[in-house]
Each structure stands twice: as C-alpha cells, then as structure tokens.
Design a protein around this motif. Structure first.
Motif, PDB file in Angstrom:
ATOM      1  N   GLU A 236     -16.892  34.274  -8.472  1.00 24.03           N
ATOM      2  CA  GLU A 236     -15.670  33.111  -8.242  1.00 24.03           C
ATOM      3  C   GLU A 236     -14.662  33.639  -7.311  1.00 24.03           C
ATOM      4  O   GLU A 236     -14.265  32.757  -6.572  1.00 24.03           O
ATOM      5  CB  GLU A 236     -15.226  32.696  -9.715  1.00 24.03           C
ATOM      6  CG  GLU A 236     -14.834  31.205  -9.840  1.00 24.03           C
ATOM      7  CD  GLU A 236     -14.282  30.740 -11.007  1.00 24.03           C
ATOM      8  OE1 GLU A 236     -15.321  31.074 -12.094  1.00 24.03           O
ATOM      9  OE2 GLU A 236     -13.287  30.393 -11.530  1.00 24.03           O
ATOM     10  N   CYS A 237     -14.115  34.756  -7.609  1.00 25.79           N
ATOM     11  CA  CYS A 237     -12.982  35.027  -6.974  1.00 25.79           C
ATOM     12  C   CYS A 237     -12.854  36.983  -6.916  1.00 25.79           C
ATOM     13  O   CYS A 237     -13.548  37.298  -7.904  1.00 25.79           O
ATOM     14  CB  CYS A 237     -11.706  34.679  -7.332  1.00 25.79           C
ATOM     15  SG  CYS A 237     -11.203  35.296  -8.943  1.00 25.79           S
TER      16      CYS A 237
ATOM     17  N   GLU B 104     -13.914  41.708  -9.267  1.00 20.91           N
ATOM     18  CA  GLU B 104     -14.530  40.413  -8.965  1.00 20.91           C
ATOM     19  C   GLU B 104     -15.190  39.776 -10.145  1.00 20.91           C
ATOM     20  O   GLU B 104     -15.639  40.277 -10.976  1.00 20.91           O
ATOM     21  CB  GLU B 104     -15.562  40.526  -7.867  1.00 20.91           C
ATOM     22  CG  GLU B 104     -16.621  41.766  -8.235  1.00 20.91           C
ATOM     23  CD  GLU B 104     -17.628  41.807  -7.062  1.00 20.91           C
ATOM     24  OE1 GLU B 104     -17.201  42.369  -6.000  1.00 20.91           O
ATOM     25  OE2 GLU B 104     -18.744  41.704  -7.232  1.00 20.91           O
TER      26      GLU B 104
ATOM     27  N   ALA C  58     -12.339  33.439 -12.361  1.00 18.72           N
ATOM     28  CA  ALA C  58     -10.951  33.572 -12.212  1.00 18.72           C
ATOM     29  C   ALA C  58     -10.226  33.992 -13.313  1.00 18.72           C
ATOM     30  O   ALA C  58      -9.272  34.658 -13.263  1.00 18.72           O
ATOM     31  CB  ALA C  58     -10.379  32.032 -11.546  1.00 18.72           C
TER      32      ALA C  58
ATOM     33  N   GLU D  66      -8.386  35.594   1.934  1.00 17.57           N
ATOM     34  CA  GLU D  66      -9.682  36.253   2.311  1.00 17.57           C
ATOM     35  C   GLU D  66      -9.366  36.945   3.594  1.00 17.57           C
ATOM     36  O   GLU D  66      -9.996  38.067   3.850  1.00 17.57           O
ATOM     37  CB  GLU D  66     -10.678  34.996   2.608  1.00 17.57           C
ATOM     38  CG  GLU D  66     -11.897  35.381   2.806  1.00 17.57           C
ATOM     39  CD  GLU D  66     -12.575  36.435   1.849  1.00 17.57           C
ATOM     40  OE1 GLU D  66     -13.281  37.523   2.327  1.00 17.57           O
ATOM     41  OE2 GLU D  66     -12.227  36.358   0.660  1.00 17.57           O
TER      42      GLU D  66
END
Lengths: 481, 481
Positions: free
Chosen positions: A216-217, A280, A283, A311
């Motif tokens: 997700e992030c 990673e 969130a 990013e």
C-alpha cells in the motif's frame, strides 16, 4: 567441434528461424558485464513452444550443444554461446498466457520481461516480487536460470520463492511438469531444483509465477555515515530490532561518487557510505514501523538522513543505487562485478579484508551490497590496456571469493556461477557432493549439451577477451546488478 | 527376500545396536494413523553419525533395504518398515550441535524433536516456525522427509522454507553437503530437492535450520458459522483484505463435536463450522491488524465470535483444533485421515463435492483444514469390523484425491505420498515426468534400497491390515494432523 550442419534443423522449422551469418553471430557474442566473447555456430529464434521442443530434440539427437538465452544480461557469463553450439533465443516466446488474480498467479512464457509481469498484474493490485536491477529488460527465463534476486529479496526471497510450477523441455527432449499451481507440492521440490540450474537442465516453456499484493505504501530512508563500519552496524541494529524492511542496501564512497556523476541522485555529501532502508506495507503498519526505524537510526552514528517525501524522491534514491554498476564503469575503462555472500554478522570484517586485498593488488574496489543478507557486490576497477591488469583483477576477484567460502558464505548470491566462478565451485563443495551434482545433471541432460561449460569446471569454455560494456549498457538501456 | 543376515552389520557396530527379536520388530510395525502393519527384518539404533554412515554403507554394499525412522508419526505410511529390510531408528541422534542467535540458525541432528528446537531457541527470543500438530513428538528428520507443514505454514511456509543446509549420507553411502548456512545458495536448490524426498534419497545427519524471532504477541479469534460455505467465504474475505494471518483453520460440525467431547474446548454451540484466525507480530502492528480483521469478520455471516483474552484461552482454542484427528477417532472405531490440496478459491466447491461423495458411499466425513492455503484434511469414518467398510473408505479417499487432481490441486499438502497415495502419483504426473523423478532418485540411490515401496507405485509394499490407533495415540501422548 561437431560436424553436424544446421541444415537438418532448418528443415524441421518454418523458414527464417535459423541464422548462421557472422552478423547474427556477433549480436550474441557476449552477455552482461563479463570479460568473455564468443561467436556461436548459429542462432535459432523459435516462435512457439513446439518449435522450442523440436529444436531441443534435434540437438539431443545429433549432440549439438545449445544455450537458451533471454536478454543476455547474465553477470557471470551464464548466457555466453559456445563455439560449436547454437543459441536458442527465446525473446519471441513472450506471451503472458494466464493472469489469475483470484489465485494470485500468472502463467508466462520464458521470454517475458520481468517488469512486464508486474505491469500486467498491476491492474489487479498485484506484482511479481523479484526485482533484479535489470528488471526492465531481463526475462523470466533468465531469472529462473540464475535464481535472480534483487534489492527486495531480503524480505521476499529469491526467484525460487516465487515460482510455483513449470512445464519444461529437458535437455534430453522430454516434456515434463515440475511443481504445480500451489505452494504445497508433492515430494521433493523439483521446481526449486530447476530454478538456479543455469540452463544446464533444459528450457522452461511455461512458468507459473506467484504474485503478491502491491504494498500500500513505501517509506524510503537514505542515511549517510562517515565510515563503512558504522553503516554496517546500523544494518545489524535494524535487523536486531525485529524490523524486516523490504530492502536494505549499502553503497560506499567510490560507488556514491560514480552514481552521483551518472544520475545526480543527491546523496549526502562527504558520506563514506550510505544506507538505504525501505519499509513497505499497509499505511497503518508503516506508520508504526517508521517510528521504530527512526528510533533505531537515531542510535547509530549517522550524520545525515533523508526521508523520501514522495514517489519522485523515492525514485531518485533508487536511481543512484540501481545505476551503480554501470556508473562505476565511467570511473574506470574496465571493471569486474563480483557477487559473494558472507554471514551478515561478519560483513564488517569481510569489507575490511576486501579493502586490504585491494590495496595489496593496487586496484580500486567499489562496494555496493545487499547488506541485509550479506550479499556483497565488490566492483573491481582496472585498465585492460595496461598489461597484466586484467589478470590482477581476476586474481583479486578470486581472493574475495575464497574469503567468502572461508567465512562460511557463498561464491554467488544472485549472479550465478556461470563461466566466471566455475573454477571455485569445487573449493566450496567436496568431491562426493560434486559427483552428486553431476549425476543430477545427467538425469536431465545425459549428453551434456545444455549450456555446457557453465557452472562446472573442466568443460570447453569461451575465450576470455578484453572487456567492454555490453552494447545495451553503453546505450544506457540497462542498469544491472 | 534378501538372504543376507544381519551378523555382518552387527560386527561393524558396537554391541547392542542391532535387534532382530520379534518384540523389537513389533515396536516398529506401524507408523501414524494408517492402516498398515509390517514387521521389519531387524532394527538398528545408531548412536553417532559415523554409525549411521557405516550402516548405510553396509546396506548399499549388500543391497539391504532400510527405512530411516524418527518418532514414526507419518500419516501416509511413510515410515513403515519393509519385510526384508531394517529400520534405522534415529531417536538417539538428538543433539542440538549449535545454536547461533546472531545468524538465527540452529544445527541439529535428525532425531531432535521439533518442539525441542523452539524450546532451546526461546532463550534467544527465537523459534522454529513449522508446527505440525505432532510437534511435541515428531522429529526434524521426519519433518524433512515429508516437508511437514502445520497450521502456521500459511504465513511461514513449509519445512523446506526453514532448512538452509544439510550434511547427508546418500543411500549409496556418500557423504555430501547440500545448501549452506545462508538462504542464498549456489545453483539448484539441492536442499529443497532432499526435503520432501520421503526417505528415498538417504539420511540427513546434520541439519542447519533457520530460526525466526518469536512473535511479540498473538491475536486469536474463534468465529462460528451456520454453514461451511459461510466459513469458507470468510477465509476468502480475510485474504482479499490483504491481511496475512499466521494461521487460518476451519473445522466442521462433526470434528467440533469430537473435539468438544475430547478436550472441552468451548467452541460456539450449534456451529456448522468454526473458523480460527490467528494474527501474530509486534504489538503495535497487531493492534492495527486486529481492527482490520474485526471489520472483515463483521461483514461475514458469523453468529458468534470469541477473542482469546489470554494465553490460556488461546491454548483452549488451539487444543480443540490440534486434538481433532485423534478426537474424531472416538466417534468411530476406525478412520482414515486424508490430505489433499485444492486451489483456495475452489474450497467451497470441493467441500460440497466431498459431502456428496460421502453420502453416496454411506460413510461419514469430518472436515478439518488449513483453509488459507486450500489444504483439506477429510477424516473418513468407518468400522473395520463390518465387511467391506475399509475398502469403501479407501475408495472414497481415492475419489477425494482424484477430485483434488481434477481441480488443479495436489494429492498431498503435508503428509506426503508414502504408502497410502503412491498409486495416485502417476495420475498427477505423466510418464516422462515420472521417468525424470526415477532418474533423480537413482542419482542418490541406484539400488533403490532407501525406503523402497514409498512414493512410487509398483515396488513391494507392506500388507494393508486392519486399522487401529498408534499406541502413542491411544495413550493421548500425540495429537496429529
């Protein structure tokens, strides 16, 4: 030299598949960053699985050596041609045959490019985890042959952890099924046996890959240290804290300098080493892991720390790391890329000894490595125009590999044995073990026609020639590790 | 029947190692919950690695079949003796040779009990992840032979994911080294080839295991459903949410009823199926995942949900699950344990068809399964005193296995092929693939003396006899899955 001509093969295939002229031979004379050059006897470009099977069966019948080849990005000389054999180029075998988001699998042909799998899977929120730096160009077939890793294999494991099953034509021309659609397979791990076999067992025609949900992030941190040792200690501190980052990479001064010149990545000035840590996941979890990581890094001797805010900044941090190999090439007319493994806890000791080896040989060494799993990539800089430098570089590489063996590590982490390190395999494994390896090979390839001369010492080898960048490397198309 | 007597072997070993009397033969006549009985020719109990090597070399010289055995908890007949061969009992080979918390590895002998590794590692905050229900008694050697799983292999993978390297004596008497101390090994995954080879390749003498940090905390939820389908849909919902629980298990009514009677586990009354979901990890992460899981479960058709408030309640929830196999034995004079795999998304369909098969055969089936990875354990209840019931149960088991194959799954998830399913292997793999498997076996065991009659059909087999609980099972010492 086999006296069989390629006419018999050409007759079995549609027109235009077999190429014997010197122009074609030249295209396939080299692979990645190794110092080998060899023209093959001919090049065959099949367009279907059945054509691949027909070619391999013909080779087995007449005893023709062959080398299956994807994009030729091998860093160990693994995809080099042999003089009296053919190259089977698999680049036309690039269909994604099935994408099954429910079961999180994809079935692909061997010529599919690594990143293409993730591109196609992205529509379903999935991706293919192994990420060699060459992932924009290297193929799944090559990833399988060399059990490729990448920066994120710390968390996700190597290619072998992401291949569930395969349809394979063995070097003896038999069509076999290894593994299956699920992780729980029957009996021995035949899939795992094939992955990493460096093309010596046959050709994978259809590969069932495991896909993972896209994180997700990300949280990417770049930390600067005044010494390599301090960066190494930070890696241990992170691991000991219980965190499992997606990636944890170290580059030292010479590599930083090169990357900076090549891609202007904005690494902290004056760093003797930088550490990249990437977390990673969902969130909420990353939010909590981020705090934990900050606390750990604070306890280390860092003098600078940058968090990627978006990013674009994340891409800049990774661009430095992923360009390191080819960037270092700009600091020196020639260089050798090495790939060894030492137990993670002995990294600091290993790096100090490599530095000493470098001084003794009078050559510069730039270290770039997957710090989390002890996978070193020393880049040995030399100038082939100076007599004896190539030989000195080779000797230094040998000392480094022997150090890895002595420390209880391995002569390769992810590049494979190939041509380059085949002489060292018997230093790592004793005679009975080597004998077993040969017998297992014979179960797939009794005539030893599939990628001969690689992995095992003793067989005929391509000539070692002066080194230069791969044409694609020169053009900046590929960055490899 | 080989005419070699065991005197020659006894002379090579210290006194008291070789046993030929019927009392000893009887101790080793059976393994886990399978319906096979067979006296071995003799039993040998080595006390050192060198003795194991000497025994295997003697067997190879004279052509004596042997079966290496740990605690004999195989559920597929994998550790059954053969009539004209010897049992090599490895229970005295139970030293933990090294515990290396820095590199998170342990080096052990094959007779070490699974749970003992975690007990010893606990002092360093580490544990060995594979957790078959028999982990209190089963040995690492057996786990390797059958690539054992357990409830938590959903998250952590099977035994093969936790073995880094091995020192092995092959069936031909050679001492070889497979893999090494790190995950990144050279070439093919020889370790993975040996793990799951069901004792057909030789005997592992020293095994380097990967240890993991013990999860900081657990969150265990027991959810009741009015239908098996609803429970199955909940599993899909959890996976689709991106959560990766440590374990996700389903038991259906008949199994619940049995477990309740056996261990009074307090499962929700009137449930057609219960789902156990266990999250594990650092406290902060679990706090966030717990909320996510609650939200997912709320969307399902659950009628009851219990969260384990402490370690005692967690143990109670697991006691029900882990006792299920032997508990079901109390509902019926005899039963067969099956072990098949279907693609996770087809679980519901598979269970409906199994139910229909059961009705057609007039036998009861109790389903217990690792839902997260599609690994089914149907327990087929029958009464061997009624003529033909054993045969009907075997036929039903066969239909279930064929269903697994037809659905693109596997005839075994974690119990192995052994004696029980060897007839089905050729239904899953075609002739060229079976041929390759035989050639690979021959690379380790050219005389086919190591655990003959298992995995591959066709060889001599122990007699199928009436079924009964294993003596240790009767005594309540072991609970197996």
């Amino acid at each position: 030299m086999t006296s069989v001509d390629l006419e018999g093969l050409a007759r079995r295939l549609p027109a235009g598949r077999v190429h014997e002229d010197p122009a074609w031979q030249a295209v396939f004379e080299s692979d990645g960053l190794t110092a080998f050059r060899q023209h093959p006897r001919g090049v065959v470009i099949p367009q279907s699985q059945q054509e691949v099977i027909d070619i391999v069966r013909w080779c087995h019948e007449v005893g023709m050596p062959f080398v299956a080849r994807g994009s030729g990005t091998s860093l160990s000389g693994g995809s080099l041609p042999v003089a009296d054999g053919i190259v089977i180029s698999l680049n036309r075998m690039r269909r994604i045959l099935q994408m099954d988001p429910d079961n999180r699998t994809a079935v692909v042909e061997p010529g599919v490019v690594n990143l293409e799998v993730s591109r196609q899977a992205a529509a379903h929120g999935l991706y293919f985890a192994p990420d060699p730096s060459s992932q924009k160009i290297c193929t799944i077939g090559g990833n399988i042959a060399f059990n490729s890793g990448g920066a994120h294999c710390l968390k996700y494991g190597m290619t072998s952890n992401h291949v569930l099953g395969m349809k394979v034509v063995t070097a003896s021309g038999e069509l076999v099924t290894l593994g299956g659609p699920s992780v729980e397979s029957v009996g021995p791990d035949y899939t795992g046996l094939f992955v990493g076999s460096e093309g010596l067992f046959g050709i994978a025609l259809e590969i069932t890959l495991r896909l993972l949900p896209k994180p997700e992030c990300f949280h990417t941190v770049l930390v600067g240290y005044r010494s390599l040792r301090a960066a190494g200690e930070a890696v241990s501190a992170v691991i000991d804290s219980g965190l499992l980052p997606g990636a944890m990479e170290i580059m030292e001064a010479l590599a930083i300098q090169a990357a900076e010149a090549a891609v202007d990545c904005g690494y902290p000035e004056g760093a003797a080493a930088v550490l990249i840590v990437e977390l990673e996941g969902p969130a909420e979890r990353i939010e909590s892991e981020r705090r934990q990581l900050e606390a750990v890094i604070e306890q280390t001797d860092a003098f600078a720390s940058v968090v990627a805010a978006d990013e674009v900044q994340r891409a800049a941090i990774w661009a430095g790391r992923k360009s390191a190999f080819s960037a270092v090439g700009k600091l020196s007319p020639d260089f050798l890329v090495q790939d060894g493994v030492v137990p993670r806890k002995r990294l600091g000791e290993a790096l100090e000894r490599i530095e000493a080896f470098g001084k003794e040989s009078g050559l510069r060494v730039a270290n770039v490595f997957h710090a989390g799993d002890g996978n070193l990539h020393p880049l040995i800089l030399f100038d082939d125009s100076k007599p004896g430098e190539l030989e000195r570089a080779e000797a230094l590489a040998g000392r480094i590999l022997r150090l890895c063996i002595e420390m209880g590590g391995s002569i390769t982490g992810e590049h494979g044995v190939g041509m380059e390190k085949r002489a060292y395999l018997p230093e790592m494994y004793d005679e009975p073990t080597m004998g077993l390896m040969h017998r297992l090979r014979a179960a797939f390839d009794p005539k030893q026609i599939s990628n001969p001369g690689k992995m095992f010492p003793g067989a005929e080898a391509p000539a070692l020639q002066s080194h230069g960048l791969h044409p694609l490397e020169k053009a900046g198309v590929i960055f490899r590790e």
